[in-house]
Design a protein around this motif. Sequence first.
Motif, PDB file in Angstrom:
ATOM      1  N   ALA A  31       0.836  -1.202   0.000  1.00 53.89           N
ATOM      2  CA  ALA A  31       0.000   0.000   0.000  1.00 53.89           C
ATOM      3  C   ALA A  31       0.871   1.252   0.000  1.00 53.89           C
ATOM      4  O   ALA A  31       0.609   2.204  -0.743  1.00 53.89           O
ATOM      5  N   MET A  32       1.909   1.242   0.815  1.00 47.67           N
ATOM      6  CA  MET A  32       2.818   2.382   0.897  1.00 47.67           C
ATOM      7  C   MET A  32       3.525   2.609  -0.440  1.00 47.67           C
ATOM      8  O   MET A  32       3.602   3.732  -0.933  1.00 47.67           O
ATOM      9  N   MET A  33       4.013   1.526  -1.033  1.00 46.85           N
ATOM     10  CA  MET A  33       4.782   1.652  -2.270  1.00 46.85           C
ATOM     11  C   MET A  33       3.912   1.973  -3.485  1.00 46.85           C
ATOM     12  O   MET A  33       4.427   2.368  -4.525  1.00 46.85           O
ATOM     13  N   LEU A  41       8.518  10.694  -0.702  1.00 45.98           N
ATOM     14  CA  LEU A  41       9.104  11.005   0.610  1.00 45.98           C
ATOM     15  C   LEU A  41      10.213  10.014   0.961  1.00 45.98           C
ATOM     16  O   LEU A  41      11.274  10.421   1.459  1.00 45.98           O
ATOM     17  N   ILE A  42       9.979   8.750   0.710  1.00 44.26           N
ATOM     18  CA  ILE A  42      10.983   7.723   1.014  1.00 44.26           C
ATOM     19  C   ILE A  42      12.240   7.944   0.187  1.00 44.26           C
ATOM     20  O   ILE A  42      13.356   7.893   0.711  1.00 44.26           O
ATOM     21  N   GLU A  43      12.060   8.208  -1.093  1.00 43.41           N
ATOM     22  CA  GLU A  43      13.212   8.434  -1.969  1.00 43.41           C
ATOM     23  C   GLU A  43      13.989   9.680  -1.546  1.00 43.41           C
ATOM     24  O   GLU A  43      15.221   9.682  -1.544  1.00 43.41           O
ATOM     25  N   LYS A  44      13.268  10.731  -1.189  1.00 44.80           N
ATOM     26  CA  LYS A  44      13.919  11.964  -0.721  1.00 44.80           C
ATOM     27  C   LYS A  44      14.732  11.686   0.547  1.00 44.80           C
ATOM     28  O   LYS A  44      15.877  12.131   0.680  1.00 44.80           O
ATOM     29  N   PHE A  45      14.146  10.919   1.454  1.00 45.85           N
ATOM     30  CA  PHE A  45      14.838  10.588   2.704  1.00 45.85           C
ATOM     31  C   PHE A  45      16.074   9.728   2.437  1.00 45.85           C
ATOM     32  O   PHE A  45      17.140   9.972   3.003  1.00 45.85           O
ATOM     33  N   GLN A  46      15.931   8.735   1.563  1.00 45.90           N
ATOM     34  CA  GLN A  46      17.074   7.874   1.239  1.00 45.90           C
ATOM     35  C   GLN A  46      18.197   8.670   0.579  1.00 45.90           C
ATOM     36  O   GLN A  46      19.371   8.446   0.870  1.00 45.90           O
ATOM     37  N   HIS A  47      17.839   9.582  -0.294  1.00 45.39           N
ATOM     38  CA  HIS A  47      18.844  10.417  -0.948  1.00 45.39           C
ATOM     39  C   HIS A  47      19.565  11.285   0.086  1.00 45.39           C
ATOM     40  O   HIS A  47      20.800  11.415   0.061  1.00 45.39           O
ATOM     41  N   LEU A  48      18.805  11.863   0.999  1.00 48.78           N
ATOM     42  CA  LEU A  48      19.388  12.700   2.045  1.00 48.78           C
ATOM     43  C   LEU A  48      20.310  11.871   2.944  1.00 48.78           C
ATOM     44  O   LEU A  48      21.422  12.307   3.272  1.00 48.78           O
ATOM     45  N   GLN A  49      19.875  10.682   3.320  1.00 49.89           N
ATOM     46  CA  GLN A  49      20.714   9.796   4.135  1.00 49.89           C
ATOM     47  C   GLN A  49      22.022   9.468   3.409  1.00 49.89           C
ATOM     48  O   GLN A  49      23.092   9.511   4.012  1.00 49.89           O
ATOM     49  N   ARG A  84       3.649   5.585   8.120  1.00 49.15           N
ATOM     50  CA  ARG A  84       3.577   5.349   9.567  1.00 49.15           C
ATOM     51  C   ARG A  84       3.059   3.944   9.874  1.00 49.15           C
ATOM     52  O   ARG A  84       3.615   3.228  10.703  1.00 49.15           O
ATOM     53  N   GLU A  85       1.997   3.531   9.179  1.00 47.09           N
ATOM     54  CA  GLU A  85       1.445   2.200   9.405  1.00 47.09           C
ATOM     55  C   GLU A  85       2.453   1.110   9.061  1.00 47.09           C
ATOM     56  O   GLU A  85       2.594   0.123   9.794  1.00 47.09           O
ATOM     57  N   PHE A  86       3.172   1.299   7.954  1.00 51.01           N
ATOM     58  CA  PHE A  86       4.184   0.312   7.590  1.00 51.01           C
ATOM     59  C   PHE A  86       5.298   0.288   8.635  1.00 51.01           C
ATOM     60  O   PHE A  86       5.738  -0.795   9.044  1.00 51.01           O
ATOM     61  N   ALA A  87       5.752   1.442   9.067  1.00 54.37           N
ATOM     62  CA  ALA A  87       6.828   1.503  10.060  1.00 54.37           C
ATOM     63  C   ALA A  87       6.407   0.819  11.354  1.00 54.37           C
ATOM     64  O   ALA A  87       7.197   0.091  11.973  1.00 54.37           O
ATOM     65  N   GLU A  88       5.160   1.013  11.757  1.00 51.74           N
ATOM     66  CA  GLU A  88       4.665   0.398  12.994  1.00 51.74           C
ATOM     67  C   GLU A  88       4.601  -1.119  12.875  1.00 51.74           C
ATOM     68  O   GLU A  88       5.047  -1.832  13.775  1.00 51.74           O
ATOM     69  N   ILE A  89       4.059  -1.614  11.772  1.00 54.09           N
ATOM     70  CA  ILE A  89       3.947  -3.068  11.616  1.00 54.09           C
ATOM     71  C   ILE A  89       5.321  -3.688  11.400  1.00 54.09           C
ATOM     72  O   ILE A  89       5.588  -4.805  11.848  1.00 54.09           O
ATOM     73  N   GLN A  90       6.198  -2.971  10.747  1.00 54.95           N
ATOM     74  CA  GLN A  90       7.559  -3.476  10.554  1.00 54.95           C
ATOM     75  C   GLN A  90       8.263  -3.598  11.906  1.00 54.95           C
ATOM     76  O   GLN A  90       8.967  -4.577  12.165  1.00 54.95           O
TER      77      GLN A  90
END
Length: 125
Positions: A31-33, A41-49, A84-90
């Motif tokens: 669902a997230m992907m 947002l995920i790609e932006k965060f990964q690039h920043l990291q 957030r939901e994915f992070a919580e279940i993960q």
Amino acid sequence: MSDVVLEKALELGKLIANSEKYKTMREKEAAMMSDADAVALIEKFQHLQHSHQMMRMQGHELTDEQLNEVYALEDQMMANPLIREFAEIQDQFQKFLNQVNERISEGIEGNPPETHSCSACGPYT
């Protein structure tokens, strides 16, 4: 004997893959992907990291502004309900795997979980 151990490990892996925790995690991930905003947002965060990691590898310290940028982006990501939901279940799934590893260690070492003192493993639930 090692063939039996490997066979049981495979069986355990299949049981985990068929668990509700694992299935739910994969559903939340899909669902997230499938959401363009979440992926951006995920790609932006990964690039920043990656950018910050390269700076640190080159011996540079991150500035407060750069750290604040990371924290702000993390907050933005966690404001997205799918992320957030994915992070919580993960996180819940990782705790479940920690419990599985703990039971394996118990079988190897013969120590029941009550005597284990690894604070990194978290509480037993």
